[in-house]
Scaffold this motif. Sequence first.
Motif, PDB file in Angstrom:
ATOM      1  N   LYS A  31     -52.662 -12.431  23.538  1.00  0.00           N
ATOM      2  CA  LYS A  31     -52.060 -13.615  24.166  1.00  0.00           C
ATOM      3  C   LYS A  31     -50.539 -13.568  24.066  1.00  0.00           C
ATOM      4  CE  LYS A  31     -55.634 -16.363  25.238  1.00  0.00           C
ATOM      5  NZ  LYS A  31     -55.872 -17.049  26.488  1.00  0.00           N
ATOM      6  N   PHE A  32     -50.030 -13.202  22.902  1.00  0.00           N
ATOM      7  CA  PHE A  32     -48.583 -13.165  22.710  1.00  0.00           C
ATOM      8  C   PHE A  32     -47.952 -12.008  23.479  1.00  0.00           C
ATOM      9  CE2 PHE A  32     -49.564 -16.283  19.602  1.00  0.00           C
ATOM     10  CZ  PHE A  32     -48.397 -16.965  19.318  1.00  0.00           C
ATOM     11  N   LEU A  37     -44.150 -11.386  23.863  1.00  0.00           N
ATOM     12  CA  LEU A  37     -43.840 -11.597  22.449  1.00  0.00           C
ATOM     13  C   LEU A  37     -44.556 -10.543  21.602  1.00  0.00           C
ATOM     14  CD1 LEU A  37     -44.158 -15.491  22.417  1.00  0.00           C
ATOM     15  CD2 LEU A  37     -42.044 -14.162  22.320  1.00  0.00           C
ATOM     16  N   ASP A  41     -43.349 -11.699  16.277  1.00  0.00           N
ATOM     17  CA  ASP A  41     -43.126 -13.029  16.838  1.00  0.00           C
ATOM     18  C   ASP A  41     -44.346 -13.916  16.600  1.00  0.00           C
ATOM     19  OD1 ASP A  41     -40.554 -12.476  18.010  1.00  0.00           O
ATOM     20  OD2 ASP A  41     -41.544 -11.611  19.779  1.00  0.00           O
ATOM     21  N   MET A  42     -45.527 -13.362  16.819  1.00  0.00           N
ATOM     22  CA  MET A  42     -46.761 -14.131  16.678  1.00  0.00           C
ATOM     23  C   MET A  42     -46.938 -14.651  15.258  1.00  0.00           C
ATOM     24  SD  MET A  42     -50.245 -13.742  15.573  1.00  0.00           S
ATOM     25  CE  MET A  42     -50.547 -12.001  15.588  1.00  0.00           C
ATOM     26  N   SER A 155     -37.700 -15.975  17.084  1.00  0.00           N
ATOM     27  CA  SER A 155     -38.894 -15.992  17.927  1.00  0.00           C
ATOM     28  C   SER A 155     -38.982 -17.268  18.753  1.00  0.00           C
ATOM     29  CB  SER A 155     -40.153 -15.817  17.066  1.00  0.00           C
ATOM     30  OG  SER A 155     -40.151 -14.541  16.448  1.00  0.00           O
ATOM     31  N   MET A 159     -39.239 -17.332  22.654  1.00  0.00           N
ATOM     32  CA  MET A 159     -40.320 -18.039  23.323  1.00  0.00           C
ATOM     33  C   MET A 159     -39.775 -19.121  24.265  1.00  0.00           C
ATOM     34  SD  MET A 159     -43.657 -19.985  21.771  1.00  0.00           S
ATOM     35  CE  MET A 159     -42.755 -21.364  21.098  1.00  0.00           C
TER      36      MET A 159
END
Length: 180
Positions: A31-32, A37, A41-42, A155, A159
Motif C-alpha cells: 500500500k505504501f 512511500l 516511511d511506513m 515521512s 506523504m
Amino acid sequence: MGRKDSIIASKEGANNNIPGPNSTVDMLVAKFENVGLTLQDMVALSGAHTIGKARCSTFRSRLQSNGVSDGPFVNAEFVASLQQLCSGQDNRNRIAHLDLATPATFDNQYYINLLSGEGLLPSDQTLVNGNDQTRQIVETYVENPFAFFQDFKNSMIKMGSLGSVTQSNGQIRRDCRTIN
C-alpha cells in the motif's frame, strides 16, 4: 496558506488506499509503495498510532490471539484486558487507546508497546513479528526517539505532497469539514 483539498470525496477510494487493521507487513508495504512511500516511511508513519483510539471490532483478531501468530511478541495480560473491555453487550462501540501507556502524548511509546507485545491492531503488532527489517526499525525508534521524530517529520512531509491537488481542482478550506 495551506494544502488544497479536493472538492469531492471517495469512501471507496479511501478504503482501497488505506491499509486495514488486519494488514500483514507485505500488505502494508505494498500500500505504501503504491503511492511512492518506502518501508522506512511506513514504519515511521505508523508511529502516529501513539495517539488515537480504535473500536473493538478493528482488533477482534488480536483478542483471539493464542500467542502462536504473534510469536514471542504477545503479552497475555494485555490481550486479557482487551478481551475484558470488548466483552459483553454493545461491545461494537467500545474503544481502546492505540497507546495505553501515554495515549495523549506524541512519543515513541507506540514502538515500546510493540516490543512488549502490546500493539493494539494486528497491523501494528505485525511490524515486530512479521518482518526482520520492520522490527529493526522499531527497535531503532525505541532506542532513539529523536530518530523517530526526524523520520516521522520527513515521512509526513513526503506523504503530504502525494497527490497534491493543483489550481482549479481543489481549494484551501476555511473549515476543513466543508467545501467553501
